[in-house]
Design a protein around this motif. Structure first.
Motif, mmCIF file in Angstrom:
data_model
loop_
_atom_site.group_PDB
_atom_site.id
_atom_site.type_symbol
_atom_site.label_atom_id
_atom_site.label_comp_id
_atom_site.label_asym_id
_atom_site.label_seq_id
_atom_site.Cartn_x
_atom_site.Cartn_y
_atom_site.Cartn_z
ATOM 1 N N HIS A 112 0.842 -1.195 0.000
ATOM 2 C CA HIS A 112 0.000 0.000 0.000
ATOM 3 C C HIS A 112 0.882 1.252 0.000
ATOM 4 O O HIS A 112 0.841 2.057 0.932
ATOM 5 C CB HIS A 112 -0.927 -0.007 1.224
ATOM 6 C CG HIS A 112 -1.833 -1.187 1.263
ATOM 7 N ND1 HIS A 112 -3.095 -1.192 0.704
ATOM 8 C CD2 HIS A 112 -1.655 -2.430 1.771
ATOM 9 C CE1 HIS A 112 -3.653 -2.375 0.878
ATOM 10 N NE2 HIS A 112 -2.803 -3.141 1.512
ATOM 11 N N PRO A 113 1.687 1.448 -1.056
ATOM 12 C CA PRO A 113 2.607 2.584 -1.075
ATOM 13 C C PRO A 113 1.900 3.935 -1.098
ATOM 14 O O PRO A 113 2.494 4.951 -0.723
ATOM 15 C CB PRO A 113 3.411 2.365 -2.371
ATOM 16 C CG PRO A 113 2.518 1.532 -3.235
ATOM 17 C CD PRO A 113 1.772 0.630 -2.288
ATOM 18 N N ASP A 114 0.640 3.955 -1.521
ATOM 19 C CA ASP A 114 -0.097 5.215 -1.588
ATOM 20 C C ASP A 114 -1.013 5.429 -0.379
ATOM 21 O O ASP A 114 -1.854 6.330 -0.387
ATOM 22 C CB ASP A 114 -0.934 5.263 -2.873
ATOM 23 C CG ASP A 114 -0.067 5.212 -4.119
ATOM 24 O OD1 ASP A 114 1.030 5.808 -4.103
ATOM 25 O OD2 ASP A 114 -0.474 4.552 -5.093
ATOM 26 N N GLY A 115 -0.825 4.597 0.651
ATOM 27 C CA GLY A 115 -1.653 4.741 1.845
ATOM 28 C C GLY A 115 -2.765 3.708 1.893
ATOM 29 O O GLY A 115 -2.946 2.908 0.978
ATOM 30 N N TYR A 116 -3.527 3.745 2.970
ATOM 31 C CA TYR A 116 -4.550 2.732 3.240
ATOM 32 C C TYR A 116 -5.943 3.335 3.086
ATOM 33 O O TYR A 116 -6.283 4.336 3.726
ATOM 34 C CB TYR A 116 -4.392 2.186 4.655
ATOM 35 C CG TYR A 116 -3.034 1.563 4.905
ATOM 36 C CD1 TYR A 116 -2.808 0.221 4.659
ATOM 37 C CD2 TYR A 116 -1.972 2.336 5.363
ATOM 38 C CE1 TYR A 116 -1.561 -0.356 4.877
ATOM 39 C CE2 TYR A 116 -0.728 1.777 5.591
ATOM 40 C CZ TYR A 116 -0.528 0.431 5.335
ATOM 41 O OH TYR A 116 0.708 -0.124 5.550
ATOM 42 N N ASP A 117 -6.735 2.729 2.218
ATOM 43 C CA ASP A 117 -8.103 3.193 2.008
ATOM 44 C C ASP A 117 -9.013 2.679 3.133
ATOM 45 O O ASP A 117 -8.787 1.607 3.701
ATOM 46 C CB ASP A 117 -8.642 2.681 0.677
ATOM 47 C CG ASP A 117 -7.890 3.267 -0.510
ATOM 48 O OD1 ASP A 117 -7.417 4.412 -0.391
ATOM 49 O OD2 ASP A 117 -7.761 2.558 -1.528
ATOM 50 N N ASP A 118 -10.028 3.459 3.442
ATOM 51 C CA ASP A 118 -11.061 2.992 4.373
ATOM 52 C C ASP A 118 -11.946 1.985 3.650
ATOM 53 O O ASP A 118 -12.437 2.228 2.544
ATOM 54 C CB ASP A 118 -11.912 4.166 4.865
ATOM 55 C CG ASP A 118 -11.164 5.034 5.868
ATOM 56 O OD1 ASP A 118 -10.355 4.477 6.627
ATOM 57 O OD2 ASP A 118 -11.376 6.256 5.873
ATOM 58 N N ILE A 119 -12.142 0.833 4.271
ATOM 59 C CA ILE A 119 -12.959 -0.228 3.694
ATOM 60 C C ILE A 119 -14.275 -0.279 4.461
ATOM 61 O O ILE A 119 -14.288 -0.394 5.698
ATOM 62 C CB ILE A 119 -12.228 -1.578 3.764
ATOM 63 C CG1 ILE A 119 -10.905 -1.484 2.977
ATOM 64 C CG2 ILE A 119 -13.095 -2.702 3.223
ATOM 65 C CD1 ILE A 119 -10.041 -2.705 3.080
ATOM 66 N N GLU A 120 -15.367 -0.171 3.746
ATOM 67 C CA GLU A 120 -16.674 -0.046 4.386
ATOM 68 C C GLU A 120 -16.987 -1.220 5.305
ATOM 69 O O GLU A 120 -17.514 -1.026 6.408
ATOM 70 C CB GLU A 120 -17.768 0.078 3.323
ATOM 71 C CG GLU A 120 -19.152 0.334 3.907
ATOM 72 C CD GLU A 120 -20.201 0.528 2.828
ATOM 73 O OE1 GLU A 120 -21.379 0.728 3.179
ATOM 74 O OE2 GLU A 120 -19.834 0.486 1.626
ATOM 75 N N SER A 121 -16.654 -2.433 4.890
ATOM 76 C CA SER A 121 -16.963 -3.599 5.713
ATOM 77 C C SER A 121 -16.205 -3.571 7.037
ATOM 78 O O SER A 121 -16.729 -3.975 8.086
ATOM 79 C CB SER A 121 -16.636 -4.887 4.960
ATOM 80 O OG SER A 121 -15.262 -4.925 4.598
ATOM 81 N N ILE A 122 -14.954 -3.066 6.997
ATOM 82 C CA ILE A 122 -14.184 -2.939 8.242
ATOM 83 C C ILE A 122 -14.813 -1.891 9.143
ATOM 84 O O ILE A 122 -14.985 -2.103 10.349
ATOM 85 C CB ILE A 122 -12.717 -2.571 7.933
ATOM 86 C CG1 ILE A 122 -12.043 -3.671 7.119
ATOM 87 C CG2 ILE A 122 -11.947 -2.335 9.224
ATOM 88 C CD1 ILE A 122 -10.626 -3.322 6.700
#
Length: 227
Positions: free
Chosen positions: A202-212
């Motif tokens: 994830h070199p561009d950062g971590y996206d928010d995942i709706e299920s999480i």
């Protein structure tokens, strides 16, 4: 002495950049004192996470008891245990492996992993004991009176929030999995990263995942007890 040995191994890993097994003059006296050939040819390893708390492993290296270095830039996917909610369930075998295979028991292992829930990269290093090697060479005592042989040939690494790691050797009968107590286990992150600095999926950062986000809503970090 243990810390010095760990430092030597870590420096070796940092200097090595090749793929596939190669011989290095790195055997502890305990590893060199016995024949650690496995009756089943090779063991495999996998990674798993609690339910809805995903992580991904991007790189791993293993030094086996013969002093061979294995470098894994491609790994089998990290699994998720749907029964591990709030605490770890019994570790189980989760299929075979296409890439995560080693011929002799592990002396040392280091791997890089991204925790999507923590939004950071971790580096975990493990120094294994001769007790683990012996267990991997010894048939599992089964309830069928020994009519077939089963082995502790499958090592599972559980990856949880806060960089928590546990290690187990499940057998095929799904009995309670014996947990491994290594000589040394360390997990670091941030400025303390060495081998794993810059190794991420994830070199561009971590996206928010709706299920999480839906799963952790109303819960308190780290969303369970993972010790």
């Amino acid at each position: 002495m243990k810390l010095r040995k760990t430092l030597i191994v870590t420096l070796l890993f940092a200097a090595a950049g090749c793929s596939g097994p190669k011989t290095y003059p790195l055997q502890s006296k305990q590893a060199a004192s016995g024949d650690w050939t496995l009756p089943y040819g090779e063991w495999v390893f996998s990674f798993e996470t609690p339910a809805n708390l995903p992580a991904q492993v991007s790189h791993a290296r293993v030094i086996d008891t013969d002093g061979y270095l294995y470098t894994f830039n491609t790994l089998d996917s990290t699994g998720e245990d749907p029964d591990s909610v709030g605490k770890w369930a019994n570790m189980r075998r989760n299929g075979g492996a296409n890439f995560n295979k080693v011929k002799k028991p592990p002396q040392y292992m280091v791997f890089c992993w991204d925790s999507l829930i923590d939004k950071k990269t971790y580096e975990t290093s493990v120094v294994f004991s001769p007790e683990t090697w012996q267990r991997m060479k010894t048939p599992v005592a089964q309830s069928d009176g020994g009519r077939h042989s089963d082995w502790y040939d499958f090592m599972v690494f559980g990856l949880a929030p806060e960089g928590k790691v546990r290690i187990g050797l499940p057998d095929t009968a799904n009995y309670p999995t014996p947990l491994i107590k290594p000589i040394n286990l360390q997990t670091r992150s941030g400025a303390d990263l060495t081998l794993c600095k810059g190794k991420t999926r994830h070199p561009d950062g971590y996206d928010d995942i709706e299920s999480i986000q839906n799963f952790i809503k109303g819960k308190t970090y780290p969303y369970g007890d993972w010790d």
